[in-house]
Design an enzyme around this catalytic site. Sequence first.
Site, mmCIF file in Angstrom:
data_model
loop_
_atom_site.group_PDB
_atom_site.id
_atom_site.type_symbol
_atom_site.label_atom_id
_atom_site.label_comp_id
_atom_site.label_asym_id
_atom_site.label_seq_id
_atom_site.Cartn_x
_atom_site.Cartn_y
_atom_site.Cartn_z
ATOM 1 N N HIS A 54 0.714 -1.358 0.056
ATOM 2 C CA HIS A 54 -0.163 -0.314 -0.104
ATOM 3 C C HIS A 54 0.787 1.167 0.112
ATOM 4 C CE1 HIS A 54 0.792 0.482 4.165
ATOM 5 N NE2 HIS A 54 0.679 -0.621 4.317
HETATM 6 P P1 TYD Z 1 -1.630 -2.639 7.703
HETATM 7 O O1 TYD Z 1 -0.840 -1.345 8.007
HETATM 8 O O2 TYD Z 1 -2.233 -2.851 6.391
HETATM 9 O O3 TYD Z 1 -0.469 -3.789 7.779
HETATM 10 P P2 TYD Z 1 1.065 -4.038 6.968
HETATM 11 O O4 TYD Z 1 1.759 -4.186 8.086
HETATM 12 O O5 TYD Z 1 0.923 -5.189 6.279
HETATM 13 O O6 TYD Z 1 1.063 -2.670 6.135
HETATM 14 O O7 TYD Z 1 -2.181 -3.094 9.160
HETATM 15 C C1 TYD Z 1 -2.759 -4.534 9.418
HETATM 16 C C2 TYD Z 1 -4.055 -3.790 10.211
HETATM 17 O O8 TYD Z 1 -3.484 -3.437 11.304
HETATM 18 C C3 TYD Z 1 -5.043 -3.036 9.489
HETATM 19 O O9 TYD Z 1 -6.544 -3.595 9.723
HETATM 20 C C4 TYD Z 1 -4.862 -1.639 10.393
HETATM 21 C C5 TYD Z 1 -4.288 -2.058 11.741
HETATM 22 N N1 TYD Z 1 -3.522 -1.253 12.214
HETATM 23 C C6 TYD Z 1 -3.816 -0.562 13.380
HETATM 24 O O10 TYD Z 1 -4.853 -0.555 13.858
HETATM 25 N N2 TYD Z 1 -2.808 0.424 13.823
HETATM 26 C C7 TYD Z 1 -1.553 0.569 13.211
HETATM 27 O O11 TYD Z 1 -0.833 1.320 13.554
HETATM 28 C C8 TYD Z 1 -1.372 -0.217 11.922
HETATM 29 C C9 TYD Z 1 0.217 -0.140 11.272
HETATM 30 C C10 TYD Z 1 -2.135 -1.001 11.559
#
Ligand code: TYD
Length: 139
Positions: free
Chosen positions: A55
């Site tokens: 993303h």
């Molecule tokens: P995401 O940022 O999409 O994961 P990745 O590490 O793969 O980039 O986050 C995964 C899930 O966790 C998403 O539902 C959002 C949640 N999340 C939070 O609630 N707080 C946070 O600080 C982060 C980074 C993610």
Amino acid sequence: MNHSISYAYRMIQLSKVENPIGIQISVKNRGLLPFEVKRVYYIYDVPAGESRGGHAHKELQQLIIAVKGSFDVLINDGRTKKVICLDRPNIGLYIVPGIWRKLLNFSEGSVSLVLASQAYSEDDYLRDFEQFKNRKYEP
Ligand code: TYD
């Protein structure tokens, strides 16, 4: 002409305090970082072959650190890609807003630490790659 993606990231070296009982690294606001840290999160136990990220962020700035083990960060500004391997706890990868990123090739037991410039907000995410590309380059 070749498009350079060098504006999108910077490697930031964090200073170590080493002594016989271990090594310590601290990161201060208003120090080396180009943003104020508002949130910290870390990721571990990523199963073999899995990736994270996939993303972009509209406004968020981040510093990503492999505090244990190693992994690759693929960055893409919609035109140019680059893969950066993080494998040292005293080197952080700073990424500007608006850059697609994917974290992959996690070594077993690796831990990624992320320092972020804003509180979590789903509105800040661009999760569709086609939308990301169109958003950047549509007139
Ligand atoms: P995401 O940022 O999409 O994961 P990745 O590490 O793969 O980039 O986050 C995964 C899930 O966790 C998403 O539902 C959002 C949640 N999340 C939070 O609630 N707080 C946070 O600080 C982060 C980074 C993610």
